[in-house]
Design a protein around this motif. Structure first.
Motif, PDB file in Angstrom:
ATOM      1  N   ARG A  32      80.752   4.768   8.099  1.00 29.03           N
ATOM      2  CA  ARG A  32      79.975   5.901   8.611  1.00 29.03           C
ATOM      3  C   ARG A  32      80.860   7.106   8.914  1.00 29.03           C
ATOM      4  N   ASP A  33      81.926   6.880   9.662  1.00 34.28           N
ATOM      5  CA  ASP A  33      82.715   7.994  10.186  1.00 34.28           C
ATOM      6  C   ASP A  33      83.772   8.504   9.204  1.00 34.28           C
TER       7      ASP A  33
ATOM      8  N   GLU B 214      68.422   8.829  11.727  1.00 37.61           N
ATOM      9  CA  GLU B 214      69.377   9.090  12.810  1.00 37.61           C
ATOM     10  C   GLU B 214      69.581   7.845  13.666  1.00 37.61           C
ATOM     11  N   LYS B 215      68.502   7.125  13.952  1.00 37.20           N
ATOM     12  CA  LYS B 215      68.629   5.876  14.717  1.00 37.20           C
ATOM     13  C   LYS B 215      69.467   4.863  13.950  1.00 37.20           C
TER      14      LYS B 215
ATOM     15  N   SER C 104      73.099   5.708  14.066  1.00 35.83           N
ATOM     16  CA  SER C 104      73.658   5.596  15.419  1.00 35.83           C
ATOM     17  C   SER C 104      74.056   4.178  15.777  1.00 35.83           C
TER      18      SER C 104
ATOM     19  N   GLU D  85      75.202   0.657  19.456  1.00 35.83           N
ATOM     20  CA  GLU D  85      74.618   1.994  19.417  1.00 35.83           C
ATOM     21  C   GLU D  85      75.619   3.056  19.863  1.00 35.83           C
ATOM     22  N   GLU D  86      75.768   4.077  19.024  1.00 36.75           N
ATOM     23  CA  GLU D  86      76.622   5.217  19.346  1.00 36.75           C
ATOM     24  C   GLU D  86      75.848   6.480  18.956  1.00 36.75           C
ATOM     25  N   ILE D  87      75.017   6.932  19.879  1.00 37.13           N
ATOM     26  CA  ILE D  87      74.086   8.022  19.596  1.00 37.13           C
ATOM     27  C   ILE D  87      74.823   9.277  19.147  1.00 37.13           C
ATOM     28  N   TYR D  88      75.931   9.582  19.812  1.00 40.32           N
ATOM     29  CA  TYR D  88      76.668  10.805  19.494  1.00 40.32           C
ATOM     30  C   TYR D  88      77.143  10.802  18.044  1.00 40.32           C
ATOM     31  N   LYS D  89      77.640   9.644  17.571  1.00 34.36           N
ATOM     32  CA  LYS D  89      78.165   9.587  16.210  1.00 34.36           C
ATOM     33  C   LYS D  89      77.057   9.671  15.164  1.00 34.36           C
ATOM     34  N   GLY D  90      75.887   9.118  15.514  1.00 36.93           N
ATOM     35  CA  GLY D  90      74.749   9.267  14.629  1.00 36.93           C
ATOM     36  C   GLY D  90      74.316  10.720  14.527  1.00 36.93           C
ATOM     37  N   GLN D  91      74.280  11.405  15.660  1.00 37.41           N
ATOM     38  CA  GLN D  91      73.902  12.823  15.672  1.00 37.41           C
ATOM     39  C   GLN D  91      74.915  13.669  14.904  1.00 37.41           C
TER      40      GLN D  91
END
Length: 318
Positions: A247-248, A276-277, A280, A287-293
């Motif tokens: 992902r990153d 987005e979910k 994330s 769950e890493e909401i910031y990285k998904g956003q």
């Protein structure tokens, strides 16, 4: 096909000259040769007789083409080509010069080969790229798809008229509605216009990335191809099992490079909120909401969203 030389080799003694003259007389009366003489009246009979082997080849090629059995079974000496005779002045004299010209079937094959060279696929069923496309059939197959199909058609038309934009399309909808097929059609049509493209089936691509960790050059080359192609399609994004590294460091790097440069396209069963979910959450870090956003910031501003409605075509075919 036998050449004139091979035919005459079968004749010995005084009959050789007689046979040669008979072939020449017959050729000069052939409708194909008469047509050539009508097209080039400056070529007299003596010059035609002096060019007998080339004339013989020309007539045979023309007859073969008139009864063409298809490119794969082409009986001409140079497959997909035919002899073409043209007058030219050589050393102050008018001569019949032969050249090999590609036939329409060969030209079409060369064109299609060039199109295929502009497209690369990773793990996508090649049939989606190779089967013929019929615009009427695409539009009429399922009327519910019409708005999405129209939008894809419009995108293709705009690119052909105005050049490549920086925004792509995000095509989402239910299983089996033809998302991959439509994106393959877009890729094929724009390859005809000269653009390069890559389509990637995300679930298998993500799995294969694990093995690429052992081959840094292959990983680097793959990422570079995806960064630099004119059109990049992530097919079935959201169906893959993401790791933080994919992902990153893979998706993030590719999208970071392409944004504001070249368009990226997506097919998915998720709408953007659902994607987005998905982005994330990873199996390793949860769950890493910031990285998904953060990844969505590289997707959302650079796509027009297209909802593909329709029936499951896979179930209808089974």
């Amino acid at each position: 096909m036998e050449s004139l030389g091979q035919v005459l080799k079968q004749v010995n003694g005084p009959s050789f000259l007689q046979k040669s003259r008979a072939i020449a007389d017959e050729l000069l009366q052939d409708p194909i040769v008469k047509g050539l003489r009508a097209e080039h009246p400056e070529i007299d009979e003596n010059r035609l007789r002096a060019s007998l082997p080339r004339l013989y080849q020309y007539v045979n090629d023309q007859r073969n083409c008139a009864n063409c059995p298809g490119l794969e079974k082409c009986p001409n000496d140079f497959q997909g080509h035919y002899s073409k005779l043209e007058p030219a002045e050589l050393n102050g004299m008018l001569e019949l010069v032969e050249r090999k010209a590609p036939c329409p079937l060969q030209i079409a094959k060369q064109r299609e080969d060039q199109i295929k060279k502009r497209i690369r696929s990773f793990y996508v069923d090649e049939r989606a790229l190779q089967e013929g496309y019929n615009e009427v059939e695409i539009m009429g197959k399922d009327r519910l798809r019409a708005p999405a199909v129209t939008r894809v058609f419009r995108y293709i038309s705009e690119v052909k008229k105005q050049g490549l934009p920086t925004k792509g399309l995000y095509l989402f909808g239910s299983f089996g509605t033809g998302k991959t097929f439509l994106m393959s059609y877009l890729l094929h049509e724009l390859a005809i216009a000269g653009y390069t493209g890559v389509i990637v089936y995300m679930p298998e691509f993500v799995e294969d990335l694990k093995s690429m960790l052992q081959d840094n050059q292959k990983l680097k080359d793959t990422i570079e191809v995806m960064k630099n192609c004119d059109l990049l399609i992530f097919d079935d994004i959201g169906a893959e099992n993401l790791s933080p590294w994919v992902r990153d460091h893979v998706l993030g790097a590719i999208l970071n490079f392409r944004m504001n440069r070249k368009p990226t396209f997506y097919t998915s069963n998720y709408d953007l909120e659902g994607l987005e979910k998905h982005l994330s959450f990873t199996s390793k870090d949860g769950e890493e909401i910031y990285k998904g956003q953060r990844l969505m910031d590289r997707i959302l501003p650079f796509v027009d969203v297209v909802h593909l409605h329709g029936e499951n075509q896979r179930r209808k075919q089974s």
